[in-house]
Enzyme design. Structure first.
Site, mmCIF file in Angstrom:
data_model
loop_
_atom_site.group_PDB
_atom_site.id
_atom_site.type_symbol
_atom_site.label_atom_id
_atom_site.label_comp_id
_atom_site.label_asym_id
_atom_site.label_seq_id
_atom_site.Cartn_x
_atom_site.Cartn_y
_atom_site.Cartn_z
ATOM 1 N N ARG A 24 11.703 -5.763 5.071
ATOM 2 C CA ARG A 24 11.390 -4.332 4.846
ATOM 3 C C ARG A 24 12.296 -3.432 5.685
ATOM 4 O O ARG A 24 12.598 -3.713 6.828
ATOM 5 C CB ARG A 24 9.944 -4.027 5.210
ATOM 6 C CG ARG A 24 9.677 -2.514 5.138
ATOM 7 C CD ARG A 24 8.239 -2.158 5.159
ATOM 8 N NE ARG A 24 7.544 -2.635 6.344
ATOM 9 C CZ ARG A 24 6.227 -2.539 6.504
ATOM 10 N NH1 ARG A 24 5.496 -1.997 5.565
ATOM 11 N NH2 ARG A 24 5.652 -2.988 7.590
ATOM 12 N N ARG A 66 -1.500 -9.090 12.740
ATOM 13 C CA ARG A 66 -1.987 -8.033 11.830
ATOM 14 C C ARG A 66 -2.777 -8.644 10.678
ATOM 15 O O ARG A 66 -3.807 -8.114 10.264
ATOM 16 C CB ARG A 66 -0.803 -7.220 11.305
ATOM 17 C CG ARG A 66 -0.184 -6.328 12.381
ATOM 18 C CD ARG A 66 1.244 -5.927 12.043
ATOM 19 N NE ARG A 66 1.340 -5.140 10.835
ATOM 20 C CZ ARG A 66 2.451 -5.029 10.117
ATOM 21 N NH1 ARG A 66 3.557 -5.660 10.472
ATOM 22 N NH2 ARG A 66 2.468 -4.282 9.039
ATOM 23 N N ARG A 107 -10.313 1.073 8.280
ATOM 24 C CA ARG A 107 -10.026 -0.336 8.571
ATOM 25 C C ARG A 107 -11.146 -0.999 9.335
ATOM 26 O O ARG A 107 -11.056 -2.200 9.628
ATOM 27 C CB ARG A 107 -8.770 -0.446 9.428
ATOM 28 C CG ARG A 107 -7.542 -0.212 8.627
ATOM 29 C CD ARG A 107 -6.332 -0.653 9.388
ATOM 30 N NE ARG A 107 -5.243 0.127 8.892
ATOM 31 C CZ ARG A 107 -4.007 -0.272 8.821
ATOM 32 N NH1 ARG A 107 -3.676 -1.449 9.248
ATOM 33 N NH2 ARG A 107 -3.089 0.499 8.335
ATOM 34 N N LYS A 122 0.835 -1.215 0.000
ATOM 35 C CA LYS A 122 0.000 0.000 0.000
ATOM 36 C C LYS A 122 0.870 1.266 0.000
ATOM 37 O O LYS A 122 0.654 2.181 -0.778
ATOM 38 C CB LYS A 122 -0.921 0.041 1.238
ATOM 39 C CG LYS A 122 -1.909 -1.096 1.317
ATOM 40 C CD LYS A 122 -2.838 -0.954 2.513
ATOM 41 C CE LYS A 122 -2.164 -1.048 3.857
ATOM 42 N NZ LYS A 122 -1.551 -2.366 4.160
ATOM 43 N N ARG A 179 10.680 -1.983 11.296
ATOM 44 C CA ARG A 179 9.556 -1.613 12.150
ATOM 45 C C ARG A 179 9.330 -2.651 13.241
ATOM 46 O O ARG A 179 9.464 -3.853 12.993
ATOM 47 C CB ARG A 179 8.280 -1.450 11.302
ATOM 48 C CG ARG A 179 8.149 -0.057 10.745
ATOM 49 C CD ARG A 179 7.037 0.117 9.766
ATOM 50 N NE ARG A 179 5.769 -0.542 10.085
ATOM 51 C CZ ARG A 179 4.696 -0.504 9.298
ATOM 52 N NH1 ARG A 179 4.744 0.170 8.164
ATOM 53 N NH2 ARG A 179 3.592 -1.129 9.636
#
Ligand code: AP5
Ligand code: MG
Length: 199
Positions: A122, A166, A88, A13, A155
């Site tokens: 990431r 998640r 969400r 995203k 993160r």
């Protein structure tokens, strides 16, 4: 134009929305970045929501709606925006309808196995939030952002146990919203199970 970018954690995203933002000249609003900014700046709100974000839980709707309203009220959003990570939940979608129309929902569809592979590698810029990947989108200088030379970090919510949490919350709380936007004929699905980031 008001565009929503949907998709599970790690579906791209932020990557997709930031590129679209540069192409269309419209602001990219990531509610995850808004949350992380509050935490980084150690605001009162940041202290209250830190625990939700690091454990991969959703921040309460009233807090998120407050953050979003404040951001959308900025002058750069007058001509439209690209919203990444909001709404969400059903209450968030209802709140958004009170403050804005929407024109298009881009729904990124990526299998869990690809998500897990991407998030494990990431890297995010601590300063500007730019997104990289140790395997698929490397920075030019290891550990440094190409755009602002800020420090890259992993993160806290990218730990494997938190990723599972998640993904689960996405399926329970967020995915059902797609039916609402499908009934308005606003969804465009993009399937991406590759591990290459397009240029
Ligand atoms: P948020 O930051 O929005 O996290 P998320 O939805 O879990 O999504 P991610 O940012 O992890 O992934 P992404 O889809 O943006 O993928 P990316 O482009 O980085 O939210 C974080 C937290 O904040 C939430 O858990 C919650 O606590 C809170 N929060 C935020 N909004 C909220 C809301 N509305 N309500 C309540 N709480 C909220 O890409 C991932 C990796 O893949 C990168 O390394 C990238 O380089 C790579 N990649 C991307 N595309 C490709 C590709 N095509 N090929 C190969 N690699 C790719
Ligand atoms: Mg993101």
């Amino acid at each position: 134009m008001k565009i929503l970018v949907f998709g599970p954690p790690g579906s791209g995203k932020g990557t997709y929305a930031s590129r679209l933002s540069a192409k269309l000249g419209m602001p990219h609003i990531s509610t995850g970045d808004l949350v992380r900014d509050e935490i980084k700046n150690q605001t009162e709100m940041g202290k209250r929501i830190n625990d939700y974000s690091s454990r991969g839980l959703l921040v309460p709707d009233n807090v998120m709606c407050q953050l979003l309203q404040k951001r959308i009220a900025q002058p750069d959003c007058k001509g439209g925006f690209i919203l990444d990570g909001f709404p969400r939940t059903i209450p968030q979608a209802q709140e958004l309808e009170k403050i804005s129309t929407t024109d298009l929902v881009i729904n990124l569809q990526v299998p869990d196995a690809v998500v897990i592979e991407r998030l494990g590698a990431r890297l995010t810029c601590r300063n500007c939030g730019a997104i990289y990947n140790e395997r698929f989108l490397k920075p030019r200088t290891p550990g440094r952002c190409d755009k602002c030379t800020g420090q890259l970090y992993q993160r806290e919510d990218d730990r494997p146990s938190v990723i599972q949490q998640r993904l689960e919350l996405y399926r329970q709380q967020t995915q059902p919203l797609l039916e609402h936007y499908a009934s308005k004929n606003q969804i465009r699905n993009i399937t991406n199970n590759q591990t290459d980031v397009p240029p």
